[in-house]
Each structure stands twice: as C-alpha cells, then as structure tokens.
Design a protein around this motif. Structure first.
Motif, PDB file in Angstrom:
ATOM      1  N   VAL A 220       0.888  -1.158   0.000  1.00 37.71           N
ATOM      2  CA  VAL A 220       0.000   0.000   0.000  1.00 37.71           C
ATOM      3  C   VAL A 220       0.927   1.208   0.000  1.00 37.71           C
ATOM      4  O   VAL A 220       1.607   1.472   0.992  1.00 37.71           O
ATOM      5  CB  VAL A 220      -0.931   0.018   1.230  1.00 37.71           C
ATOM      6  CG1 VAL A 220      -1.711   1.324   1.290  1.00 37.71           C
ATOM      7  CG2 VAL A 220      -1.871  -1.183   1.199  1.00 37.71           C
ATOM      8  N   ASP A 221       0.988   1.927  -1.096  1.00 37.84           N
ATOM      9  CA  ASP A 221       2.030   2.939  -1.261  1.00 37.84           C
ATOM     10  C   ASP A 221       1.679   4.308  -0.694  1.00 37.84           C
ATOM     11  O   ASP A 221       2.592   5.083  -0.384  1.00 37.84           O
ATOM     12  CB  ASP A 221       2.386   3.081  -2.741  1.00 37.84           C
ATOM     13  CG  ASP A 221       3.294   1.963  -3.219  1.00 37.84           C
ATOM     14  OD1 ASP A 221       3.972   1.345  -2.377  1.00 37.84           O
ATOM     15  OD2 ASP A 221       3.325   1.701  -4.434  1.00 37.84           O
ATOM     16  N   ALA A 222       0.395   4.641  -0.564  1.00 34.12           N
ATOM     17  CA  ALA A 222       0.034   5.962  -0.049  1.00 34.12           C
ATOM     18  C   ALA A 222      -1.382   5.905   0.505  1.00 34.12           C
ATOM     19  O   ALA A 222      -2.337   5.722  -0.242  1.00 34.12           O
ATOM     20  CB  ALA A 222       0.130   7.019  -1.141  1.00 34.12           C
ATOM     21  N   SER A 223      -1.498   6.068   1.819  1.00 38.33           N
ATOM     22  CA  SER A 223      -2.799   5.978   2.468  1.00 38.33           C
ATOM     23  C   SER A 223      -2.734   6.653   3.832  1.00 38.33           C
ATOM     24  O   SER A 223      -1.680   6.678   4.470  1.00 38.33           O
ATOM     25  CB  SER A 223      -3.200   4.507   2.644  1.00 38.33           C
ATOM     26  OG  SER A 223      -4.344   4.385   3.471  1.00 38.33           O
ATOM     27  N   GLU A 224      -3.864   7.169   4.279  1.00 38.81           N
ATOM     28  CA  GLU A 224      -3.929   7.698   5.632  1.00 38.81           C
ATOM     29  C   GLU A 224      -4.098   6.574   6.655  1.00 38.81           C
ATOM     30  O   GLU A 224      -3.897   6.803   7.847  1.00 38.81           O
ATOM     31  CB  GLU A 224      -5.074   8.704   5.742  1.00 38.81           C
ATOM     32  CG  GLU A 224      -4.816   9.972   4.930  1.00 38.81           C
ATOM     33  CD  GLU A 224      -5.867  11.036   5.138  1.00 38.81           C
ATOM     34  OE1 GLU A 224      -6.927  10.720   5.720  1.00 38.81           O
ATOM     35  OE2 GLU A 224      -5.630  12.195   4.740  1.00 38.81           O
ATOM     36  N   THR A 225      -4.468   5.388   6.189  1.00 34.83           N
ATOM     37  CA  THR A 225      -4.593   4.210   7.065  1.00 34.83           C
ATOM     38  C   THR A 225      -3.909   3.017   6.394  1.00 34.83           C
ATOM     39  O   THR A 225      -4.563   2.054   5.993  1.00 34.83           O
ATOM     40  CB  THR A 225      -6.074   3.888   7.349  1.00 34.83           C
ATOM     41  OG1 THR A 225      -6.763   3.713   6.092  1.00 34.83           O
ATOM     42  CG2 THR A 225      -6.732   5.007   8.138  1.00 34.83           C
TER      43      THR A 225
END
Length: 235
Positions: free
Chosen positions: A195-200
């Motif tokens: 998961v390369d970019a996430s707030e969670t």
C-alpha cells in the motif's frame, strides 16, 4: 516512524521435507516504503530503514545466497558503510538473526531480537510499540493463519500501541513479503503486497491481503487440478 518485523518459520511439507518461510512486514508515515525497505528471498529477510539503502539490502541477500550468516553479512557491510550511524538494519536467515540501530537514529528508536524473529523501529511514540508488535506475533507464531496475515496482525498491534509520533504527517505506507524455500505450482498473490500511499496504510494492507487471498483461492478453484487443491491451500 518506520516499524518492521522480520520472521523465520521452519515447517515440513507433505513429504516431511524441512522448509522455511521468511517474512517481513513494514509500515511508515511516508509514501512508498514497499519500494525501499523490505528485502526477502528464500535465504532470509532483512529490513533496512531509518536511512534506506537498496545496495545494503540487496547485497545482504546476495551474501546469504553465497552461504554467509546474516550477522556476518550485515557486520561486514556496515563496517564499510560511511552512513551506518543513521542505519537501522535487522533480519533473519535459516540459522540466526541480526539487529542494529545506529547511534544517530531518531528516537524513540530500538529493536528486539528473539532469534526466530526481530522487530525494529524509529520515530516511535515509545518503546511499547516494539513490545506490542513482538507480543502480537509471538502470541500466534506458527498459528493456523497464513504468515502474511499474522504479520499484518503484528503491525496493527504496533500501530495501536502508539505507532508513529509524527502526527503532522498524514500519509503513510505499508508492505509485506513472504518467501518460502518450498517451490509451489501456483503463485501465492497474497504473499507480496504494498500500500504505497494511504492515511490508514496498515488497515488498507489488511484489506488488500484479504482480497488477494480471495483471488488466490478463486484461481485454485478455477484452474488447479482438483487433486492438488487441498495441498495448495494458504499456509
């Protein structure tokens, strides 16, 4: 923060041949950690964080393939590394483990080493993040769930214990990779995820894992020889 876990699990296949699973899971409060930190092969798993280095990770796996023990490999590479004071390196091979936290890694920084698995992190809320991650994995080591799932569980425990202290950074990433010494007829999609970019990121890594596992099981039902399906079920 970068928080990671490296694991070695020996097991026996249906013919009582001894094999190993090597796994690594990592999360940080920056994008793209899956491209930078985890290095896993059929010879071991090593995380290079704080100041990442493709060269250091790839060369460690190369040394393991040549038969060098992981502690000797990392010691040799760090001794020639002008930036070792900022490195955090840890991992496992078939016989041992290694942990190193450079003196200039930003705190809370530290590591745990049980021989069978290692945990390390920096920019943590406090040292309990390491303990929670280790305890979560150890409580279900060699459990019935696939190793990839148990690695996500351990990361989740670390995040819930406080995780990263950099509250100003809202976008993070997470990744996991599991490699076995056993050759399998079907690629296990759920063993290599990012998961390369996430707030969670860790929560999304779990969602991604569950979807990948479902896809794997569906592919078996669709394409595998019915006589082989049971032996190919996730482990």
């Amino acid at each position: 923060m970068t928080l990671s876990l490296c694991v070695r699990e020996p097991y026996q296949d249906g013919d009582d041949t001894r094999h190993y699973r090597f796994g690594l899971a990592v999360t940080t409060r920056l994008p793209g950690v899956g491209a930078l930190c985890p290095f896993v092969s059929e010879n071991g798993a090593v995380a290079v964080q704080s100041h990442t280095s493709d060269w250091l990770g790839e060369r460690t796996l190369s040394y393991l393939a040549d038969g060098l023990a992981i502690d000797d490999a990392v010691e040799a590479l760090l001794s020639a590394d002008d930036n070792r004071r900022n490195r955090q390196v840890h991992g496992v091979d078939a016989d041992g483990s290694v942990v190193f936290t450079g003196r200039e890694c930003v705190g809370e920084a530290g590591h745990r080493d049980t021989g069978q698995f290692t945990v390390a992190g920096n920019l943590l809320e406090d040292e309990h993040v390491l303990d929670a991650t280790a305890a979560a994995y150890e409580s279900d080591a060699f459990g019935d769930a696939p190793l990839a799932e148990r690695l996500v569980d351990a990361l989740s425990a670390g995040v819930e214990a406080g995780g990263d202290k950099r509250e100003s950074l809202s976008v993070g990433s997470a990744a996991l990779k599991v490699v076995t010494t056993e050759k399998t007829a079907y690629r296990r999609f759920y063993n290599d995820l990012r998961v390369d970019a996430s707030e969670t990121p860790v929560a999304e890594l779990r969602t991604t894992y569950e979807a990948a596992l479902l896809g794997y099981e569906q592919s078996l039902d669709e394409y595998a020889d019915p006589e082989d399906i049971e032996s190919l079920r996730p482990e």
